[in-house]
Design an enzyme around this catalytic site. Structure first.
Site, short mmCIF file in Angstrom:
data_model
loop_
_atom_site.label_atom_id
_atom_site.label_comp_id
_atom_site.label_asym_id
_atom_site.label_seq_id
_atom_site.Cartn_x
_atom_site.Cartn_y
_atom_site.Cartn_z
N PHE A 134 -7.08 15.56 -64.13
CA PHE A 134 -8.10 15.13 -62.78
C PHE A 134 -8.01 13.56 -63.26
CE2 PHE A 134 -12.21 13.48 -60.70
CZ PHE A 134 -11.72 14.66 -59.39
N ASP A 219 -5.84 7.21 -68.04
CA ASP A 219 -6.97 7.22 -67.07
C ASP A 219 -7.83 7.03 -67.69
OD1 ASP A 219 -9.25 8.03 -65.56
OD2 ASP A 219 -8.06 9.03 -64.61
N LYS A 248 -16.20 4.77 -63.47
CA LYS A 248 -17.89 5.21 -63.84
C LYS A 248 -18.82 4.33 -64.45
CE LYS A 248 -16.43 10.62 -63.13
NZ LYS A 248 -14.82 10.60 -63.07
C1 LIG Z 1 -14.21 11.08 -61.72
C2 LIG Z 1 -12.72 10.98 -61.95
C3 LIG Z 1 -11.98 10.22 -61.83
C4 LIG Z 1 -12.00 9.45 -59.99
O1 LIG Z 1 -13.43 8.51 -59.87
P1 LIG Z 1 -13.76 8.69 -58.32
O2 LIG Z 1 -14.96 7.43 -58.19
O3 LIG Z 1 -14.60 9.95 -58.40
O4 LIG Z 1 -12.69 7.65 -57.47
C5 LIG Z 1 -10.45 10.14 -61.79
N1 LIG Z 1 -9.87 9.90 -63.49
C6 LIG Z 1 -10.88 10.60 -64.36
C7 LIG Z 1 -10.62 11.20 -65.53
C8 LIG Z 1 -12.58 11.00 -64.29
O5 LIG Z 1 -13.19 11.32 -64.43
#
Ligand SMILES: *Cc1c(COP(=O)(O)O)cnc(C)c1O
Length: 394
Positions: A134, A219, A248
């Site tokens: 994700f 990420d 986050k």
């Molecule tokens: C939540 C998340 C995103 C996206 O972040 P947003 O602030 O909602 O755009 C991207 N990568 C990972 C691993 C995430 O958990």
């Protein structure tokens, strides 16, 4: 306003793109949420991993008050103190790279993908990402997200993305070519169900990127800023990426994202190539500085590591009692409980009993307790989950 009055406002004026629980949260403090009906909820999934040092951490609130009285925002035509300070703190806690600031995880990943293209040659246009990943909801990041359910309704997606099974080195090798600009993976897949990358796998990514002149992007939007007991998830593995992205937990509840790149790669991002109006906003960066200071001053990395072990132990005890629990996995306070069936009802029943947890990938309960939590909070959460599972079986 009553709960119903708030829900009515949403029904009339807010686009219904979220499946919301029928609660209005009006206050948060530490490990607890309070709703408009006076219910207190133990929060083991605070702010979808955003409020990682608890709700309204006093040091963050104080830093925001101080910064708000001085300067809320100044555009990137100028320099500003909080942005410089936060970049230094992040750089020193990672691999000494340089930062670009934005406002969300998706934006951080967008920036990383664009930088990888800029930094490598124009023939390199492919990105390799992993199944179950994700990376966000913008067009590039939803394309990077290798899960068909997020693609439905948006075809055709961006060209150039290649998906490989997670943790499969052979598949990665066969997908590689000199057309690859970057590999983008999470060190621990969050939304994909708390799937931990293998050390060897990450090292293979490193090697293949080096051999093919590609950029290794991790990420760290969910794993970063202490959640796993180290500042960044990659630090559990014997590997150093070229770029990490975060968001986050970074702002302690304030919207902020960041991409950090090794100096030599960062140098490719020259004026005119990428930007964000709010990126590096004074208020958000002041919050980020306070988050990092709070984690350090209160020894929250140590607590996350220790409490993570404790939580996993307690969940494994539950597994002995409840056959619906198949396995428990995770690092630090990023923990998944693999169920033998769907978990949505369990999450709903936990909430009815005053506990917030999450379910992802249908069958994985996700525990991401705040890093300020104590064993007593975990005990309380386990007790509620135990009761819910007993009722389910009975
Ligand atoms: C939540 C998340 C995103 C996206 O972040 P947003 O602030 O909602 O755009 C991207 N990568 C990972 C691993 C995430 O958990």
């Amino acid at each position: 306003m009553t709960t119903q009055e708030t829900i009515d406002l949403f029904d009339k004026y807010v686009i219904a793109n979220y499946g919301r629980l029928p609660r209005v949260i009006v206050r948060g403090e530490g490990c607890y949420l309070y709703d408009a009906d006076g219910n207190k909820i133990l929060d083991m999934f605070p702010g979808w991993a955003v409020s990682a040092i608890g709700h309204c951490h006093p040091k963050v609130v104080e830093a925001l008050r101080r910064q708000a009285g001085k300067l809320l925002h100044i555009d990137n035509t100028f320099y500003s103190e909080p942005q410089g300070e936060l970049a230094k703190l992040l750089s020193e806690r990672a691999f000494g790279g340089k930062c670009f600031f934005c406002n969300s995880g998706a934006e951080a990943n967008e920036a990383a993908l664009k930088l990888a293209r800029l930094h490598t040659s124009q023939e390199k246009y492919k990105f390799i990402t992993a199944e179950g990943s994700f990376h966000g909801r913008t067009f590039a990041t939803v394309t990077a997200t290798a899960q068909p359910k997020y693609h439905e309704g948006f075809l055709p997606l961006l060209p150039g993305f290649v998906y490989v099974p997670f943790n499969d080195t052979e598949a990665l090798e066969s997908a590689f070519s000199d057309e690859v600009a970057a590999v983008l993976v999470e060190p621990i897949q969050g939304e994909g169900g708390i799937n931990i990358a293998g050390d060897k796998y990450l090292q293979a990514i490193r090697r293949l990127c080096d051999e093919n002149g590609a950029v290794m992007i991790l990420d760290e939007v969910q794993t970063g800023i202490g959640r796993t007991g180290k500042w960044f998830g990659y630090q559990h593995f014997d590997v150093v990426p070229d770029i990490i992205t975060m968001a986050k937990a970074l702002g302690g509840g304030v919207a902020i994202g960041a991409m950090m790149a090794k100096d030599q790669i960062a140098a490719s991002l020259v004026p005119g190539k990428h930007a964000s109006t709010f990126g590096g906003n004074c208020l958000a960066c002041a919050a980020g500085v306070a988050v990092i200071e709070a984690i350090e001053e209160d020894n929250l990395l140590e607590n996350a590591a220790e409490l993570g072990q404790y939580t996993k132990g307690k969940l494994l005890e539950l597994k002995q009692k409840h056959s619906v629990i198949d396995s428990v996995r995770g690092i630090g306070l990023m923990i998944g409980v693999q169920l033998t069936g769907p978990g949505a009802d369990i999450v709903a029943q936990c909430l009815a009993n005053g506990l917030r947890i999450n379910c992802t990938s249908d069958t994985v309960l996700r525990f991401m307790p705040p890093m300020i939590a104590a064993k007593s909070h975990i005990d309380q959460a386990i007790e509620i989950l135990d009761t819910v599972l007993n009722e389910d079986e009975g």
